[in-house]
Design an enzyme around this catalytic site. Structure first.
Site, PDB file in Angstrom:
ATOM      1  N   SER A 165     -10.919   3.346  -5.480  1.00  0.00           N
ATOM      2  CA  SER A 165     -11.345   4.027  -4.179  1.00  0.00           C
ATOM      3  C   SER A 165     -12.137   5.153  -4.468  1.00  0.00           C
ATOM      4  CB  SER A 165     -10.042   4.258  -3.519  1.00  0.00           C
ATOM      5  OG  SER A 165      -9.101   3.280  -2.936  1.00  0.00           O
TER       6      SER A 165
ATOM      7  N   ASP B 187     -11.921   3.666   5.261  1.00  0.00           N
ATOM      8  CA  ASP B 187     -10.785   2.598   5.678  1.00  0.00           C
ATOM      9  C   ASP B 187     -11.280   1.979   6.818  1.00  0.00           C
ATOM     10  OD1 ASP B 187      -9.320   3.266   3.559  1.00  0.00           O
ATOM     11  OD2 ASP B 187      -8.130   4.829   4.762  1.00  0.00           O
TER      12      ASP B 187
ATOM     13  N   ASP C 276       0.803  -1.023  -0.102  1.00  0.00           N
ATOM     14  CA  ASP C 276       0.031  -0.048   0.008  1.00  0.00           C
ATOM     15  C   ASP C 276       1.026   1.265  -0.050  1.00  0.00           C
ATOM     16  OD1 ASP C 276      -2.311   1.878   0.779  1.00  0.00           O
ATOM     17  OD2 ASP C 276      -3.401  -0.049   0.609  1.00  0.00           O
ATOM     18  N   ASP C 277       0.424   2.334   0.517  1.00  0.00           N
ATOM     19  CA  ASP C 277       1.104   3.557   0.404  1.00  0.00           C
ATOM     20  C   ASP C 277       2.613   3.424   1.035  1.00  0.00           C
ATOM     21  OD1 ASP C 277       1.408   6.454   0.080  1.00  0.00           O
ATOM     22  OD2 ASP C 277      -0.319   7.018   0.800  1.00  0.00           O
TER      23      ASP C 277
ATOM     24  N   LYS D  30      -3.914  -1.061  -6.799  1.00  0.00           N
ATOM     25  CA  LYS D  30      -4.996  -0.170  -5.847  1.00  0.00           C
ATOM     26  C   LYS D  30      -4.399   1.596  -6.178  1.00  0.00           C
ATOM     27  CE  LYS D  30      -6.242   1.068  -1.292  1.00  0.00           C
ATOM     28  NZ  LYS D  30      -5.974   0.831   0.125  1.00  0.00           N
TER      29      LYS D  30
ATOM     30  N   ARG E  63     -13.385   0.284  -3.279  1.00  0.00           N
ATOM     31  CA  ARG E  63     -13.953   0.397  -1.965  1.00  0.00           C
ATOM     32  C   ARG E  63     -15.048   1.583  -1.836  1.00  0.00           C
ATOM     33  NH1 ARG E  63     -11.881   3.978   2.063  1.00  0.00           N
ATOM     34  NH2 ARG E  63     -10.290   4.884   0.814  1.00  0.00           N
TER      35      ARG E  63
ATOM     36  N   ASP F   2      -6.008   5.051  -5.113  1.00  0.00           N
ATOM     37  CA  ASP F   2      -6.685   5.819  -4.108  1.00  0.00           C
ATOM     38  C   ASP F   2      -7.316   7.200  -4.635  1.00  0.00           C
ATOM     39  OD1 ASP F   2      -7.711   6.246  -1.749  1.00  0.00           O
ATOM     40  OD2 ASP F   2      -5.904   5.693  -0.598  1.00  0.00           O
TER      41      ASP F   2
END
Length: 427
Positions: free
Chosen positions: A206, A235, A96-97, A172, A231, A174
């Site tokens: 997202s 979160d 992830d990030d 992914k 999503r 965001d």
């Protein structure tokens, strides 16, 4: 959907204008320009993602075993391959990030943090693939990622091509630091670039969560054309409250969003917390069962090298994974609630003489300290096969005695904040 309507429109054109070459050109344009036609995520993706458990931990001096780094990802990949997770279906490992340097390099390219990823992403990708796993990465359609690293909004073609060169299998994207008003158009651009690389990449979006937060409606038919999963809500945090809030959201929105889930495109209630700090054993069983009912991606976010056996057993439960991965791809619904017990069902295989099988979760919101004896007629839950059903407890891995007909009560003894998870197979 848009793609289907275009195909119908094309078939209505005069046949004199449709020779084989035109047909080929048209569908090539259709695939590249408008549909995410990667043939992936025909069942909900399964794997592991770094964010919930490890967040943006970048200080490897203070947290040598928990910082987002080459070392951490190789450790988790090895555990996934060696401890039965890959065999059970968990195939993606997603960073992830916070994997990036704070600035692009002199040529304008993204670059991984040189201290934490000293061998580069291509080498890490090769290692992950050598384990039989697939490699996923994070970016953001905005000027910066949520944690403040470079975003891709002004460099989509360059960045997506670089990810393809790294042989990523999942991305992914965001939605932080975006100042425009048309998220869907931006994500469509990313989807088009992914298609044009020729590399099959699962695309996780997202933007519905950001639009929902701003009370901006999402066109889910367009979303399902652009993304493999998305999503919907905030979160997830490592708490029972977070799990129940997400479940309440999905129940509230189910009539609108469930119909857009299916092979290749899924609603995503976010990561599995099982094996972390915030959920009890019973609550962990709830999350696994309800995520299976929701046809949700099963993306663990935990330390697989230090997980309790009972949590590992939940994550590897083959009965529940089979429900989650059911080929019909029908998202389940909350169908009944009484005395703080909620009943959620999902239509699944096998289909016998036109009658669906069902996964049935009796999920307790009670906190009064005693298991609750809950009874309900099967027909009240929508199970109406006149020949009856065989019921199986998916956690205990055993059948209940006898055949249950629509007019029969099914009884579930449900622990506080716990679950009883059954499968009903028609006779």
């Amino acid at each position: 959907m848009f793609v289907l309507s275009l195909k119908k429109m094309f078939h209505c054109l005069n046949y004199t204008y449709r020779n084989s070459m035109l047909l080929m050109i048209f569908f090539l344009w259709l695939e590249v320009g408008y549909s995410l036609d990667n043939g992936l995520a025909l069942t909900p993706p399964m794997g592991w993602m770094s964010w919930q458990r490890y967040r943006c931990t970048t200080d490897c001096n203070k947290f040598p075993d928990e910082c987002i780094s080459d070392k951490l990802i190789r450790k988790i990949a090895t555990a996934m391959a060696d401890e039965g997770y890959l065999e059970a279906g968990y195939e993606y490992i997603v960073i992830d990030d916070c994997w990036l340097e704070k600035e692009r390099n002199a040529s304008g390219y993204l670059q991984p943090d040189r201290k934490r990823f000293p061998y580069g992403m291509e080498a890490l990708s090769k290692f992950i693939h050598s384990k039989g796993l697939k490699f996923g990465i994070y970016e953001n359609y905005g000027t910066k990622t949520c944690a403040g690293y470079p975003g891709i909004i002004d460099n989509v073609k360059q960045d997506i091509n670089m990810f393809a060169d790294w042989e990523i299998d999942y991305i992914k994207v965001d939605g932080c630091y975006y100042s425009g008003y048309d998220y869907a158009k931006g994500y469509e651009e990313v989807k088009n670039r992914l298609n044009q690389t020729g590399r099959p990449v699962v695309f996780s979006c997202s933007y519905p969560a950001y639009q929902d937060e701003s009370s901006v409606p999402t066109d889910f038919s367009v979303l399902a054309e652009n993304c493999n999963l998305w999503r919907n809500y905030n979160d997830i945090d490592d708490s029972w409250q977070s799990v129940t809030t997400i479940l309440d959201y999905f129940a509230l929105k189910q009539e609108h969003i469930a119909k857009f889930a299916g092979p290749g495109h899924w609603n995503d209630p976010d990561m599995l917390l099982i094996g972390n700090y915030g959920l009890s054993y019973d609550q962990s069983k709830v999350q696994m069962a309800l995520w299976a009912i929701l046809a949700a991606p099963l993306l663990m976010s935990n330390d697989l090298t230090n997980i309790r056996p009972e949590h590992k057993e939940i994550l590897l439960n083959h009965n529940i994974i089979k429900v989650n991965q059911d080929s019909l791809g029908i998202q389940g619904l909350r169908v009944y609630r009484e005395n703080k017990i909620e009943v959620w069902t999902r239509k699944i295989m096998p289909v016998v003489s036109g009658e669906f099988s069902y996964a049935i979760a009796f999920y307790s919101r009670r906190t009064d300290g005693m298991p609750f004896l809950f009874q309900v007629e099967l027909k009240r839950l929508g199970l109406n096969n006149p020949e009856g059903y065989i019921l199986k407890d998916l956690y205990l891995d055993r059948n209940l005695d006898g055949i249950y007909f629509p007019s029969n009560n099914v009884t579930a003894k449900v622990n506080p904040t716990g679950v009883v998870f059954l499968k009903a197979t028609p006779q």
